[in-house]
Design a protein around this motif. Structure first.
Motif, short mmCIF file in Angstrom:
data_model
loop_
_atom_site.label_atom_id
_atom_site.label_comp_id
_atom_site.label_asym_id
_atom_site.label_seq_id
_atom_site.Cartn_x
_atom_site.Cartn_y
_atom_site.Cartn_z
N ALA A 3 -24.04 42.46 -23.35
CA ALA A 3 -23.34 41.97 -22.16
C ALA A 3 -23.67 40.51 -21.91
O ALA A 3 -23.41 39.99 -20.85
N ASP A 4 -24.28 39.83 -22.88
CA ASP A 4 -24.62 38.43 -22.72
C ASP A 4 -23.37 37.56 -22.84
O ASP A 4 -22.77 37.48 -23.91
N PHE A 5 -23.02 36.96 -21.75
CA PHE A 5 -21.86 36.06 -21.72
C PHE A 5 -22.09 35.06 -20.62
O PHE A 5 -22.95 35.24 -19.76
N SER A 6 -21.31 34.01 -20.65
CA SER A 6 -21.37 33.03 -19.58
C SER A 6 -19.95 32.79 -19.08
O SER A 6 -18.98 33.06 -19.78
N LEU A 7 -19.87 32.29 -17.86
CA LEU A 7 -18.60 31.90 -17.26
C LEU A 7 -18.67 30.42 -16.99
O LEU A 7 -19.66 29.93 -16.44
N ARG A 8 -17.63 29.69 -17.38
CA ARG A 8 -17.57 28.28 -17.06
C ARG A 8 -16.22 27.96 -16.45
O ARG A 8 -15.22 28.60 -16.80
N PRO A 9 -16.17 27.03 -15.54
CA PRO A 9 -14.88 26.69 -14.91
C PRO A 9 -13.86 26.22 -15.95
O PRO A 9 -14.20 25.51 -16.90
N ALA A 10 -12.63 26.63 -15.75
CA ALA A 10 -11.55 26.18 -16.62
C ALA A 10 -11.16 24.76 -16.25
O ALA A 10 -11.41 24.29 -15.14
N LEU A 11 -10.56 24.10 -17.19
CA LEU A 11 -10.04 22.75 -17.01
C LEU A 11 -8.53 22.78 -17.14
O LEU A 11 -7.98 23.67 -17.79
N PRO A 12 -7.84 21.81 -16.55
CA PRO A 12 -6.39 21.77 -16.73
C PRO A 12 -5.97 21.80 -18.20
O PRO A 12 -4.96 22.40 -18.55
N SER A 13 -6.79 21.20 -19.07
CA SER A 13 -6.46 21.16 -20.50
C SER A 13 -6.56 22.53 -21.18
O SER A 13 -6.12 22.69 -22.32
N ASP A 14 -7.11 23.54 -20.49
CA ASP A 14 -7.19 24.89 -21.05
C ASP A 14 -5.89 25.68 -20.91
O ASP A 14 -5.75 26.75 -21.50
N ALA A 15 -4.95 25.17 -20.16
CA ALA A 15 -3.73 25.92 -19.85
C ALA A 15 -2.98 26.40 -21.09
O ALA A 15 -2.55 27.55 -21.15
N GLY A 16 -2.83 25.57 -22.09
CA GLY A 16 -2.03 25.94 -23.27
C GLY A 16 -2.60 27.11 -24.02
O GLY A 16 -1.88 28.07 -24.33
N TRP A 17 -3.89 27.08 -24.33
CA TRP A 17 -4.44 28.20 -25.10
C TRP A 17 -4.55 29.46 -24.26
O TRP A 17 -4.42 30.57 -24.78
N ILE A 18 -4.73 29.33 -22.94
CA ILE A 18 -4.75 30.53 -22.09
C ILE A 18 -3.36 31.16 -22.08
O ILE A 18 -3.23 32.39 -22.14
N ALA A 19 -2.32 30.35 -22.02
CA ALA A 19 -0.95 30.89 -22.06
C ALA A 19 -0.71 31.64 -23.38
O ALA A 19 -0.07 32.69 -23.39
N GLU A 20 -1.24 31.10 -24.48
CA GLU A 20 -1.11 31.78 -25.77
C GLU A 20 -1.87 33.10 -25.78
O GLU A 20 -1.38 34.12 -26.27
N LEU A 21 -3.10 33.09 -25.23
CA LEU A 21 -3.88 34.32 -25.16
C LEU A 21 -3.15 35.36 -24.31
O LEU A 21 -3.08 36.54 -24.68
N ARG A 22 -2.58 34.94 -23.20
CA ARG A 22 -1.82 35.85 -22.34
C ARG A 22 -0.69 36.50 -23.12
O ARG A 22 -0.47 37.70 -23.03
N ALA A 23 0.03 35.71 -23.91
CA ALA A 23 1.14 36.24 -24.68
C ALA A 23 0.67 37.29 -25.69
O ALA A 23 1.28 38.35 -25.83
N VAL A 24 -0.43 37.00 -26.37
CA VAL A 24 -0.96 37.94 -27.36
C VAL A 24 -1.40 39.24 -26.70
O VAL A 24 -1.08 40.34 -27.16
N VAL A 25 -2.15 39.13 -25.61
CA VAL A 25 -2.72 40.30 -24.95
C VAL A 25 -1.65 41.15 -24.27
O VAL A 25 -1.70 42.38 -24.32
N MET A 26 -0.67 40.52 -23.64
CA MET A 26 0.32 41.26 -22.87
C MET A 26 1.48 41.78 -23.71
O MET A 26 2.21 42.67 -23.27
N ARG A 27 1.66 41.25 -24.91
CA ARG A 27 2.83 41.61 -25.71
C ARG A 27 3.02 43.12 -25.91
O ARG A 27 4.13 43.62 -25.68
N PRO A 28 2.01 43.88 -26.33
CA PRO A 28 2.26 45.31 -26.54
C PRO A 28 2.77 46.03 -25.29
O PRO A 28 3.71 46.84 -25.38
N ASP A 29 2.18 45.75 -24.14
CA ASP A 29 2.63 46.41 -22.91
C ASP A 29 4.02 45.93 -22.50
O ASP A 29 4.85 46.73 -22.08
N LEU A 30 4.27 44.64 -22.61
CA LEU A 30 5.59 44.13 -22.25
C LEU A 30 6.67 44.66 -23.18
O LEU A 30 7.78 44.98 -22.73
#
Length: 144
Positions: A3-30
């Motif tokens: 369970a070792d993990f860290s959380l760090r604040p996102a930056l505006p520049s993270d938007a593109g890869w987060i959108a890609e991750l969202r597409a990958v993760v949500m695709r099967p359900d959608l």
């Protein structure tokens, strides 16, 4: 998985890869719900991304996912909780939820929505979320 993990604040520049991750993760359900649109799934995120409410989940310096907690007057909304496929099903999501929900807070409950039939619903139920309302696409859940 540890369970070792860290959380760090996102930056505006993270938007593109987060959108890609969202597409990958949500695709099967959608796709199962007949709602998959490869452009819309990304645009919906990019049009509403608020880095000030968003945290990157890192395991050993590798970004493993993202979670957002948006504060509203009546609730703390857990949004955009996505883990990369290689980190799913290993306990990381449970650890992230425990940390977020275990932080000191006021009287407001946590709320979220999950797609109908998504396996993520079981994770949320194990952490105290219960059905609030639902429609043919979304399940809205709340935890005290």
């Amino acid at each position: 998985m540890s369970a070792d993990f860290s959380l760090r604040p996102a930056l505006p520049s993270d938007a593109g890869w987060i959108a890609e991750l969202r597409a990958v993760v949500m695709r099967p359900d959608l796709e199962r719900l007949g709602r998959w649109d490869p452009v819309r799934v990304r645009e919906r995120f990019l049009n509403t991304f608020q880095p000030e409410h968003t945290f990157l989940v890192a395991v050993e310096e590798q970004v493993a996912g993202v979670i957002a907690v948006r504060q509203e007057p009546d609730a703390l909304w857990i949004e955009h909780f996505y883990l990369t496929p290689e980190f799913q099903g290993q306990g990381l999501g449970a650890g992230v939820l425990r940390r977020i929900m275990g932080e000191p807070k006021d009287h407001r409950p946590f709320r979220l929505n999950v797609l109908q039939g998504s396996p993520a619903r079981r994770l949320y139920e194990r952490h105290g979320f219960v059905l609030e309302t639902e429609d043919p696409v979304d399940v809205f859940m709340v935890a005290g």
